[in-house]
Design a protein around this motif. Sequence first.
Motif, PDB file in Angstrom:
ATOM      1  N   UNK A  91       0.848  -1.199   0.000  1.00 22.95           N
ATOM      2  CA  UNK A  91       0.000   0.000   0.000  1.00 22.95           C
ATOM      3  C   UNK A  91       0.879   1.243   0.000  1.00 22.95           C
ATOM      4  N   UNK A  92       0.338   2.329  -0.518  1.00 21.00           N
ATOM      5  CA  UNK A  92       1.098   3.579  -0.590  1.00 21.00           C
ATOM      6  C   UNK A  92       1.290   4.200   0.795  1.00 21.00           C
ATOM      7  N   UNK A  93       2.420   4.868   0.954  1.00 21.84           N
ATOM      8  CA  UNK A  93       2.721   5.562   2.200  1.00 21.84           C
ATOM      9  C   UNK A  93       1.936   6.868   2.253  1.00 21.84           C
ATOM     10  N   UNK A  94       1.231   7.089   3.372  1.00 21.41           N
ATOM     11  CA  UNK A  94       0.466   8.309   3.582  1.00 21.41           C
ATOM     12  C   UNK A  94       1.301   9.296   4.397  1.00 21.41           C
ATOM     13  N   UNK A  95       1.935   8.796   5.450  1.00 21.88           N
ATOM     14  CA  UNK A  95       2.760   9.606   6.330  1.00 21.88           C
ATOM     15  C   UNK A  95       4.029   8.840   6.644  1.00 21.88           C
ATOM     16  N   UNK A  96       5.159   9.535   6.603  1.00 22.87           N
ATOM     17  CA  UNK A  96       6.449   8.891   6.856  1.00 22.87           C
ATOM     18  C   UNK A  96       7.200   9.674   7.931  1.00 22.87           C
ATOM     19  N   UNK A  97       7.646   8.970   8.952  1.00 24.14           N
ATOM     20  CA  UNK A  97       8.427   9.576  10.030  1.00 24.14           C
ATOM     21  C   UNK A  97       9.703   8.752  10.235  1.00 24.14           C
ATOM     22  N   UNK A  98      10.666   8.866   9.313  1.00 23.82           N
ATOM     23  CA  UNK A  98      11.884   8.057   9.427  1.00 23.82           C
ATOM     24  C   UNK A  98      12.683   8.354  10.692  1.00 23.82           C
ATOM     25  N   UNK A  99      12.591   9.578  11.202  1.00 22.52           N
ATOM     26  CA  UNK A  99      13.308   9.919  12.428  1.00 22.52           C
ATOM     27  C   UNK A  99      12.742   9.172  13.637  1.00 22.52           C
TER      28      UNK A  99
END
Length: 67
Positions: free
Chosen positions: A19-27
Amino acid sequence: MCPHEPPCPSATAPDREAARTVTCHPEQGWSLLCNGVVLFEDTGELLPDGAIIAPHRPTDVPAHTAA
């Protein structure tokens, strides 16, 4: 409901990570997918119903030994 065409896999589908990423918080080490799955950087998952999927890296498979 997923607005994408074709629709993203559901949270219960085997390919739910596609599924597509809606929100990304790599930190912080996590991403929210369109299907409501929270995907963690260690490959663990939290499903919308609260179910937990343990990390599942390809390296977790035992190596075959030569005979």
